[in-house]
Design a protein around this motif. Sequence first.
Motif, short mmCIF file in Angstrom:
data_model
loop_
_atom_site.label_atom_id
_atom_site.label_comp_id
_atom_site.label_asym_id
_atom_site.label_seq_id
_atom_site.Cartn_x
_atom_site.Cartn_y
_atom_site.Cartn_z
N ILE A 20 7.62 11.35 -4.03
CA ILE A 20 6.35 11.26 -4.76
C ILE A 20 6.56 11.64 -6.22
O ILE A 20 6.07 10.96 -7.13
N MET A 23 8.12 8.85 -8.07
CA MET A 23 7.15 7.80 -8.35
C MET A 23 6.30 8.16 -9.57
O MET A 23 6.00 7.31 -10.41
N LEU A 24 5.92 9.43 -9.66
CA LEU A 24 5.06 9.87 -10.75
C LEU A 24 5.81 10.01 -12.07
O LEU A 24 5.19 10.19 -13.11
N ASP A 28 1.09 7.95 -14.27
CA ASP A 28 0.04 8.49 -13.41
C ASP A 28 -0.28 7.45 -12.34
O ASP A 28 -0.18 6.24 -12.59
N MET A 29 -0.67 7.91 -11.16
CA MET A 29 -0.98 6.98 -10.07
C MET A 29 -2.21 7.45 -9.32
O MET A 29 -2.42 8.66 -9.16
N VAL A 31 -4.19 8.14 -5.88
CA VAL A 31 -3.71 8.66 -4.61
C VAL A 31 -3.40 7.53 -3.64
O VAL A 31 -2.38 7.55 -2.94
N ASP A 33 -2.41 4.55 -4.32
CA ASP A 33 -1.16 3.90 -4.73
C ASP A 33 0.06 4.75 -4.37
O ASP A 33 1.11 4.23 -4.01
N VAL A 34 -0.09 6.07 -4.47
CA VAL A 34 0.98 6.97 -4.06
C VAL A 34 1.24 6.78 -2.57
O VAL A 34 2.39 6.76 -2.12
N LEU A 49 0.42 15.95 -1.45
CA LEU A 49 -0.07 16.07 -2.82
C LEU A 49 -0.68 17.44 -3.07
O LEU A 49 -0.50 18.01 -4.15
N GLN A 60 -4.21 16.77 -10.44
CA GLN A 60 -5.05 15.70 -9.93
C GLN A 60 -6.36 15.70 -10.68
O GLN A 60 -6.90 16.76 -10.99
N CYS A 69 -3.14 11.17 -9.85
CA CYS A 69 -2.11 12.20 -9.84
C CYS A 69 -1.24 12.04 -11.08
O CYS A 69 -0.91 10.92 -11.47
#
Length: 117
Positions: A20, A23-24, A28-29, A31, A33-34, A49, A60, A69
């Motif tokens: 995670i 990815m971040l 920013d993503m 939730v 999409d995460v 998270l 968040q 996030c």
Amino acid sequence: MTDTLSAVFAALADPTRRRILAMLLEDDMAVTDVADPFEMSLAAVSKHLAILAAAGLISQEKRGRVKWCKLEPDALREASVWMVGFGLVEPVNLDAFERFLAEELGTGPAIQDQDRV
């Protein structure tokens, strides 16, 4: 300080949470999409998270009806300072950390280091 370090290291101990964070690193993503790439429920991802947020590694924010996030890389600073105190590691270079995560997790091409020979 110890409680914060314990939370950071405990959060980093889980491979899902490290993925995670990787990815971040990109942006920013939301939730949802995460949660997309994981074969687990949205509730399970939300628990991961929450652990990352409690450790200060992510923040968040609710934007409208969507929770976003964001990576908080400064949270790694205290852990880095603690590790450097043992003289066994160099200070954390976040660019190098990003390359490492990208390579280890296969999340995309590693960033090329212009200074490397």
